[in-house]
Structure formats: structure tokens, C-alpha cells
Scaffold this active site. Sequence first.
Site, PDB file in Angstrom:
ATOM      1  N   ASP A  79       0.774  -0.769  -0.153  1.00 35.66           N
ATOM      2  CA  ASP A  79       0.512  -0.338   0.151  1.00 35.66           C
ATOM      3  C   ASP A  79       0.733   1.496   0.275  1.00 35.66           C
ATOM      4  OD1 ASP A  79       0.688  -0.162   3.068  1.00 35.66           O
ATOM      5  OD2 ASP A  79      -0.380   1.213   3.325  1.00 35.66           O
ATOM      6  N   GLU A 129       3.538   1.768   2.523  1.00 35.52           N
ATOM      7  CA  GLU A 129       4.398   0.601   2.616  1.00 35.52           C
ATOM      8  C   GLU A 129       4.495  -0.612   3.281  1.00 35.52           C
ATOM      9  OE1 GLU A 129       7.965   3.822   2.180  1.00 35.52           O
ATOM     10  OE2 GLU A 129       7.646   3.082   0.647  1.00 35.52           O
ATOM     11  N   GLU A 130       3.785  -0.977   3.877  1.00 35.01           N
ATOM     12  CA  GLU A 130       3.132  -1.809   5.127  1.00 35.01           C
ATOM     13  C   GLU A 130       2.562  -2.777   4.487  1.00 35.01           C
ATOM     14  OE1 GLU A 130       3.784   1.421   8.567  1.00 35.01           O
ATOM     15  OE2 GLU A 130       1.891   0.998   7.960  1.00 35.01           O
TER      16      GLU A 130
HETATM   17  C1  NOJ Z   1       9.452   2.847   6.019  1.00 39.58           C
HETATM   18  C2  NOJ Z   1       7.840   3.487   5.646  1.00 39.58           C
HETATM   19  O1  NOJ Z   1       8.352   4.362   4.946  1.00 39.58           O
HETATM   20  C3  NOJ Z   1       6.489   3.658   6.708  1.00 39.58           C
HETATM   21  O2  NOJ Z   1       5.893   4.355   5.275  1.00 39.58           O
HETATM   22  C4  NOJ Z   1       6.789   2.944   7.000  1.00 39.58           C
HETATM   23  O3  NOJ Z   1       5.327   3.310   8.231  1.00 39.58           O
HETATM   24  C5  NOJ Z   1       7.759   2.231   8.421  1.00 39.58           C
HETATM   25  N1  NOJ Z   1       8.775   1.769   6.728  1.00 39.58           N
HETATM   26  C6  NOJ Z   1       7.350   0.927   8.969  1.00 39.58           C
HETATM   27  O4  NOJ Z   1       7.152   0.229   8.173  1.00 39.58           O
HETATM   28  C1  NOJ Z   2       6.790   7.135   4.240  1.00 36.42           C
HETATM   29  C2  NOJ Z   2       5.225   6.980   3.774  1.00 36.42           C
HETATM   30  O1  NOJ Z   2       4.428   6.492   4.617  1.00 36.42           O
HETATM   31  C3  NOJ Z   2       5.175   6.846   2.668  1.00 36.42           C
HETATM   32  O2  NOJ Z   2       4.236   6.477   1.902  1.00 36.42           O
HETATM   33  C4  NOJ Z   2       6.106   7.787   0.728  1.00 36.42           C
HETATM   34  O3  NOJ Z   2       5.879   7.238  -0.224  1.00 36.42           O
HETATM   35  C5  NOJ Z   2       7.424   7.849   1.915  1.00 36.42           C
HETATM   36  N1  NOJ Z   2       7.166   7.778   3.635  1.00 36.42           N
HETATM   37  C6  NOJ Z   2       8.612   8.929   1.545  1.00 36.42           C
HETATM   38  O4  NOJ Z   2       7.806  10.676   2.158  1.00 36.42           O
END
Ligand code: NOJ
Ligand code: NOJ
Length: 573
Positions: A196, A199-200
Site C-alpha cells: 500500500d 509501504e506496509e
Molecule cells: C518506512 C515507510 O516509509 C513507512 O511508511 C513505514 O511505516 C515504515 N517503514 C514501517 O514499515
Molecule cells: C513514508 C510514507 O508512508 C510513504 O507514503 C512515503 O512515500 C515515504 N515515507 C516517503 O515520503
Amino acid sequence: MRRFIVSALGLCAASAWAQSSTVDSYVSTESPIAQAGVLANIGANGSKSSGALPGVVIASPSTTNPDYLYTWVRDSSLVFKELIDQYTAGGSSSLRTLIDEFVTAEANIQQVTNPSGTVSTGGLGEPKFMINETAFTGAWGRPQRDGPALRSTAIITYANWLIANGNTTYVTNTLWPIIKLDLDYVANNWNATTFDLWEEIDSSSFFTTAVQHRALRQGSALATAIGQTSVVSGYNTQAQNVLCFLQSYWNPSPGFMTANTGGGRSGIDANTVLTSIHTFDVNAGCDATTFQPCSDKALSNLKTYVDSFRTIYTVNSGIAANQAVATGRYPEDVYQGGNPWYLTTFAVAEQLYDALIVWKNQGSLTVTSTSLGFFQQFDTSLTIGTYASSTSTYSTLTTAIKSFADGFVAMGAKYTPSGGGLAEQYSRSDGTPVSAVDLTWSYASALTVFAARAGVTPASWGANGLTVSSSCLTNNGPTVSVEFNVDVTTVLGENIYLTGSVGALSNWDTSTAILMSSANYPVWSTTVNLPANTAIQYKYIQINNGAVTWESDPNNAFTTGASGAQTLNDTWR
Ligand code: NOJ
Ligand code: NOJ
């Protein structure tokens, strides 16, 4: 004069007026800061992006906790969509140079072999790259299939403007090959699982599905406009399939879009609010099929989303139940402390400003049984109906909604430090900035919400008039026989039914839900043929004399196999 207006409007309106003027002044001071904040994070000349190649957007200059000195396809595309909207609305020619550099940078990045694959074997789904346009090879949540869709939407928006301004050759020769790579990827992979946007979670994701749908529609229209007709029917067919699938995320009780088909959370998520603003089409009215900002489903969803943060963040304590609060990605979030985010709080306001624009254009607003709860926040005695702009109900509601929307901007303003820098998050306990500083996406989200507040709308993308049949998810392809069993104690007169996200499960329509058999009471059973290889959501409902009781959230979910039979043994929740 000022005192006269305040007293004439009464106390409540006076505080709305004060808030609106607070927001006016935030908009005027923060706008140039946000614009400069975006530009500082774009190579090669951005003041905070040293080392980034021309047109490469860094997510943030932060290099530790978290290290965001990378370029994400999602962030970059959303940021450049805003710059392209500015440029095509008459913005400065220096933006054009950046836009051309962005296109070149993304064309290079498309070709970089990375852990998701090569350009032709899935590499387009790679979420992030080094800022010198080489691959990031560490472990990560990949692929993320929203990237190619968002990137093509940004570049198509530029292409449409170029065509309107007599530069079709450049579009055909230079932009189209880049756009087509992304769209072919979307057309071929929309039905595969994805991480998603946060990124999880690896499943299907509402935001991803919705932006894929948008990209295919725009791509097919562009292809037609420049005579690339061979792709048109394929993109149209897949767009229609994606739009059908998009409907399956709806959770009818209490009325929100479940953000992800996996993940084991409530499913309440800013994913859905971001969908609404990034697939807004001012010509599509309040259409719920494409989840327009003023649609009944999107408004009901917005209330569910906002309310989920009222009690969990200390910064929201003491705020009345119909007033704006700080909002984050999703209530269960723990990343960097699980705080409110600027870009999600602004997104709430943006959805509401977009809705106000459309109601004004159409000269009325409609309250349905789905959106009644949202509107009753502003008038507890409100009933279902259509209210013309000449009615006092319309004025009461739109004035209150404008003020509600301003409240979300005011929340961001309250927790913007002096100097105007926008980090990724602000603390749930005291509102101080948290996580990545100078997040490019935060600045872009300020620019888009300010534009919406000023009544500016991005170019239409063809959402007007799209429909799906209620049985679209029951295709004529292969099916799987699925036996549903649920253990539930009932009393005489109560019956258990099954409903869910596909036509064969009545598409969430309780009046045509499937009556289950009590032959093996207390286990109620039924067997249904469902489309193969399909992510399906469902719930059991109890009906007693017409009164429907739903199982509690989240929806039950599973994916059908390729063939044969499956059995699901559930206990009523
Ligand atoms: C880094 C991702 O960018 C962020 O969206 C996520 O919550 C953390 N990793 C933990 O999985
Ligand atoms: C974490 C966010 O969850 C993700 O959506 C984003 O792409 C990265 N950080 C970089 O900003």
C-alpha cells in the site's frame, strides 16, 4: 465595520469568521514557504537536494531517523502533478524547465534494473531509488503499484496541455513512450497484490486501485487523441474492470472504504481521503462510483476516518465531536510514534473544499441515507433530500462545512513551527514536529489544499458518467464453489444471511442477501459460486422482521483460488 459584521452574524459565526481569518493569514504566509519548500527538494539546483540529478525529487533532506534522502515514485509524481497543474494554469516558465527535467529523470528511472525487476519484468513497481537515479537494493516493501499510475497521470496532464498548445509531436515522440510503459504495467498488473502507499501491507489497496483506474482512463483518452489507437480498447477494458473492483472496498456498516484487503486492521485510513482528492474531477458531480469528494460514500467515509482520531491523540482532547481534529495515516499507526500527519490533516480539508466547489457549481447538495450521518454533524435535525442553493438548509450546511474544513487547515497551522517548515508528522501529545523535516509531500499538500480553498480545480480526467453494473464482479470467467459456515446462536424469527463485495454475494445489498440454511444449527450454511482468483469481502447479517444487524468490523476477507471448492468456517463477530 468589522465589529458590525461580527455582531450581526452572532457568536457562532463570529468564531467561524475568526478562524477563517486565521486560515487566510496562514495561507498567505505559508504559500510561498511551501512553494519554496517543494523547489528546494528538487535537483539539481534545489537548495536542500544536493546530489539529486535534475528533476529528481527527494522525499526529505533528512538522512537519519528517518533516512528519506531517496526519490519515491509516488511522492515525486504527486509533487510534480501539483507543479504541472500550476504551470498549465499559467504558472511561470521556470516550472516548465523543471517539468521537462522531471520527465527525463523518470524516463531514466523507468529503465533502471532494480530488485522488482527490469523495465519489462516488473521493475516499474519499484517504489524508491537513489537520488542519482541508481537502484536502491536494500530490503523494502515492494512492489508498490501506485507509482506508475501516479507518474503517468502527472505526465498525461502535461501532455494534454501541450496538445492544446500545439505541441503534439513532442507528446507523441517523447512523452507517449514513457506514459505507455507505465500504463501497460498498470493494465497488466492491477489485479496483482501490492504494498500500500504506506509501504506496509501487501494486499489490494483502495488508493492504488483508484489511481490505476484514473490513469487508464486518461491514458486511453490521450492515446485516442494522438492516434495511438492500438492500446485504446485494452486500456478501456481494464479500466472498466478496475472500476468494478474498486466498488468492492466498500464497507457498508458503518459506511467507509476499507483501505486494504489485508493487514488485519480496522481498514479506516487516510488512504481513502487521499484517493478522493487525487481522483477529484470537477465535472463528475457527486458520483460515488468514482468516489468523488462530495459523494455520499466519500463523505460518510470521511466522518468515519476523522472520528477515529478523536480519542486517540492527546492534541484532540477537549475538542467537540463536530469540530476539526488532528488526523494521521490510520488509527493503529505506530510509525515514528504514530502521530498526526500534516498531509493527511490537510487532505480532509481539501476533500471538503472540493465538495463545496461542486455543490456551488450544481446549485444544490443532496443528503442520502449514506451521507446523513456526515451532514447531521452540522444540523442534527437534518433529513434526507436535495437542498437547492436558495434554501437556508443549503446555506447553513455549506457555511458550517467551510468552517469545518478551515478547522483542519487551522490545526495544521497551529502546529506549524514559526518559520513555516513542514515535517512529516506532528506529535500526538503536544503537536511539535516529528519525523522527516521538510517533507516535500507535506509542502505539496499545503499547496493543493490552499488551491482548493481558493476554488481552483485541476483539469478534468474523464470521470464524468462512468458506471458499473451491479453484477460486474460476477464475470463469466471461471468460478469456485465456496461453502460458508457461520456459528451463531439465534432466536426464533431471526435468520442469518450472507452478503459481500461481489454480485454473487448481492454486492452488499441487504435486501437481496443470501438466506443461509440452519439445518446444522447453530452452524448456518450456504454454498455460492464465486469468481476465481478474486479478493472478496463479506459479512454475515442477521435479519429479524426486516431489521438488519451487521457483524462487527472489519469485513471478513479472503481470496478465491483458481478452481475447485473452498470452505470457510466462521464464528459470528
Ligand atoms: C518506512 C515507510 O516509509 C513507512 O511508511 C513505514 O511505516 C515504515 N517503514 C514501517 O514499515
Ligand atoms: C513514508 C510514507 O508512508 C510513504 O507514503 C512515503 O512515500 C515515504 N515515507 C516517503 O515520503
